[in-house]
Motif scaffolding. Structure first.
Motif, PDB file in Angstrom:
ATOM      1  N   LEU A  96       1.491   5.961   1.059  1.00  0.00           N
ATOM      2  CA  LEU A  96       0.796   7.186   1.470  1.00  0.00           C
ATOM      3  C   LEU A  96       1.588   8.076   2.441  1.00  0.00           C
ATOM      4  CD1 LEU A  96      -2.959   6.120   1.703  1.00  0.00           C
ATOM      5  CD2 LEU A  96      -1.682   7.021  -0.246  1.00  0.00           C
ATOM      6  N   PRO A  97       2.257   7.497   3.451  1.00  0.00           N
ATOM      7  CA  PRO A  97       2.988   8.390   4.367  1.00  0.00           C
ATOM      8  C   PRO A  97       4.006   9.242   3.605  1.00  0.00           C
ATOM      9  CG  PRO A  97       2.824   6.187   5.298  1.00  0.00           C
ATOM     10  CD  PRO A  97       2.330   6.089   3.882  1.00  0.00           C
ATOM     11  N   ASP A  98       4.646   8.646   2.640  1.00  0.00           N
ATOM     12  CA  ASP A  98       5.604   9.354   1.812  1.00  0.00           C
ATOM     13  C   ASP A  98       4.893  10.405   0.940  1.00  0.00           C
ATOM     14  OD1 ASP A  98       8.206   9.750   0.709  1.00  0.00           O
ATOM     15  OD2 ASP A  98       7.484   8.729  -1.102  1.00  0.00           O
ATOM     16  N   PHE A  99       3.860   9.984   0.244  1.00  0.00           N
ATOM     17  CA  PHE A  99       3.128  10.884  -0.650  1.00  0.00           C
ATOM     18  C   PHE A  99       2.550  12.083   0.099  1.00  0.00           C
ATOM     19  CE2 PHE A  99      -1.011  12.194  -2.407  1.00  0.00           C
ATOM     20  CZ  PHE A  99      -0.603  12.687  -3.639  1.00  0.00           C
ATOM     21  N   LEU A 100       1.944  11.824   1.267  1.00  0.00           N
ATOM     22  CA  LEU A 100       1.226  12.885   1.983  1.00  0.00           C
ATOM     23  C   LEU A 100       2.143  13.851   2.734  1.00  0.00           C
ATOM     24  CD1 LEU A 100      -1.789  10.798   3.364  1.00  0.00           C
ATOM     25  CD2 LEU A 100      -1.890  12.532   1.556  1.00  0.00           C
ATOM     26  N   GLY A 137     -10.825   1.685   8.935  1.00  0.00           N
ATOM     27  CA  GLY A 137     -10.658   3.129   8.737  1.00  0.00           C
ATOM     28  C   GLY A 137      -9.249   3.489   8.288  1.00  0.00           C
ATOM     29  N   ILE A 138      -8.868   4.710   8.612  1.00  0.00           N
ATOM     30  CA  ILE A 138      -7.571   5.248   8.197  1.00  0.00           C
ATOM     31  C   ILE A 138      -6.470   4.682   9.100  1.00  0.00           C
ATOM     32  CG2 ILE A 138      -6.219   7.392   8.062  1.00  0.00           C
ATOM     33  CD1 ILE A 138      -8.886   8.814   7.284  1.00  0.00           C
ATOM     34  N   SER A 139      -5.359   4.269   8.485  1.00  0.00           N
ATOM     35  CA  SER A 139      -4.271   3.640   9.252  1.00  0.00           C
ATOM     36  C   SER A 139      -3.551   4.657  10.141  1.00  0.00           C
ATOM     37  CB  SER A 139      -3.266   3.003   8.289  1.00  0.00           C
ATOM     38  OG  SER A 139      -2.667   4.012   7.498  1.00  0.00           O
ATOM     39  N   LYS A 140      -2.890   4.147  11.161  1.00  0.00           N
ATOM     40  CA  LYS A 140      -2.171   4.997  12.130  1.00  0.00           C
ATOM     41  C   LYS A 140      -1.148   5.913  11.446  1.00  0.00           C
ATOM     42  CE  LYS A 140      -3.517   4.143  16.407  1.00  0.00           C
ATOM     43  NZ  LYS A 140      -4.888   4.484  15.916  1.00  0.00           N
ATOM     44  N   GLU A 141      -0.394   5.354  10.499  1.00  0.00           N
ATOM     45  CA  GLU A 141       0.669   6.127   9.837  1.00  0.00           C
ATOM     46  C   GLU A 141       0.081   7.295   9.047  1.00  0.00           C
ATOM     47  OE1 GLU A 141       0.403   2.519   8.583  1.00  0.00           O
ATOM     48  OE2 GLU A 141       0.743   2.432  10.747  1.00  0.00           O
TER      49      GLU A 141
END
Lengths: 248, 248
Positions: free
Chosen positions: A158-162, A198-202
């Protein structure tokens, strides 16, 4: 009669590693199999009992007994048909409409319900973190009621995708701006986090807007289930489009 | 050591007829038991393992081993504590705020999720038809996450109950007036129907307004799950109150 090697293959597909190895998955139940046959999923094999034969008309259907189905099925109450499909080709994700991103959803029932919700609300792409439960898990498929055939589910870091989406990223939080008073953008991304954490820190670092659903009961309740929260947020996003059809 | 007669009693409470006979039910898991202890539910017995003892401080708590808990528990993965409570006194239903009526909900997970939703949205009374799954079913309790302690769940013959309510009765249908454009009354009743068959004929005759949630995807999808539909409709009812706080 179903040969032993086939039974072994089908049972092995209950596990993610074998699904990935063979690039195949098992679908069960008349409704789910019908929906997948109607779509573009490649068929490897279909097993059908006498009672379900009229409902599943397909040249590859192999007639089996109820007891054979019981042996192969992962369900307590098998429902007439079991089919093995090839993984679909992942389609490229586009950002012309809203899409949903899941960050670490564990529960198969929740993922299945969210896929079904995407289908209802016309969300075509669902992007999941690698630690989200596999969408071809039998319990997920069961909960999608066939909707899986219409949603492009992909797994991405996700960090890459977002990092490169070019549309606003909204995250669902317990403490955020109330969705009832917020006008959302015409396209965007809705991120839903893990059931417990919930949503992860990254991923949080990439969220543009924190949104939440106001609580009306006593404050002792913990939180909404992630699937019901997704239902409410998608409904709000779409109702907004009805209320403000021309907004970009 | 837990005596055999107690184990037998606890196992018997998995069945509705014995719950009704003894007017008792079993709750499991630290969170659910904590919430019930905090409320007015009468305690018959609490069994707690060493690891959970610090979290469940209660004079009646009896220390048991993990293996004893495994024998008594109806869960695959028991969670430290099992308690037997007496049925609460049913409170009279009042119509000063919205309430939810369920007509033949079968799935324990759906009922549990709906109880949790009522808690979130401040709905205090949930009226169920006699053929709705029992709210003290272990799977329902599991899904409520303790919310059961704050909602007055009663079972009534619906045609009789709905005949004399004095507030508008809204029913959720596939074909109805879209909830997004509808202004709902300040108080009222939301009726949700059975997972497969919807609202029964007898209850339909008493519905004043048919409402529905618009679909945005392709029309091949069947319907929203009843719990997610309840989530969206309750959210709409409450958001309406925020938007129009003075309306009666």
């Amino acid at each position: 009669m179903v040969v032993k090697s086939q039974i072994k293959l089908i049972k092995s597909l209950r596990q993610k590693k074998y699904r990935i190895q063979h690039r195949m998955f098992v679908a069960e139940g008349i409704k789910t199999v019908q929906e997948l046959l109607r779509s573009n999923f490649g068929v490897y094999k279909i097993y059908v009992t006498d009672s379900a034969q009229l409902k599943i008309k397909h040249h590859q259907g192999e007639l089996i007994s109820e007891s054979e189905l019981n042996v192969m099925s992962s369900l307590k109450n098998p429902n007439g048909v079991l089919a093995v499909f090839y993984f679909p080709e992942a389609k490229p994700v586009d950002f012309t409409d809203w899409l949903v991103v899941l960050d670490g959803i564990n529960d198969p029932g929740n993922l299945g319900t969210i896929i079904r919700l995407c289908d209802w609300f016309g969300i075509r792409h669902l992007v999941c973190s690698p630690n989200t439960v596999d969408c071809f898990n039998p319990k997920v498929l069961q909960a999608t009621m066939g909707s899986i055939s219409r949603i492009n589910v992909v797994y991405r870091e996700l960090p890459d995708f977002l990092s490169n989406v070019g549309v606003p990223i909204y995250g669902a939080y317990m403490q955020g701006e109330t969705i009832y008073k917020k006008e959302v953008s015409k396209t965007g991304i809705l991120v839903m986090g893990n059931e417990a954490n919930g949503i992860s820190k990254e991923v949080e670092a990439l969220i543009n807007e924190k949104i939440s659903i106001p609580q009306f009961g006593k404050e002792t309740t913990e939180s909404l289930n992630v699937a019901t929260a997704t239902a409410i947020l998608l409904s709000e996003i779409r109702r907004d489009r009805i209320a403000n059809p021309t907004r970009t």
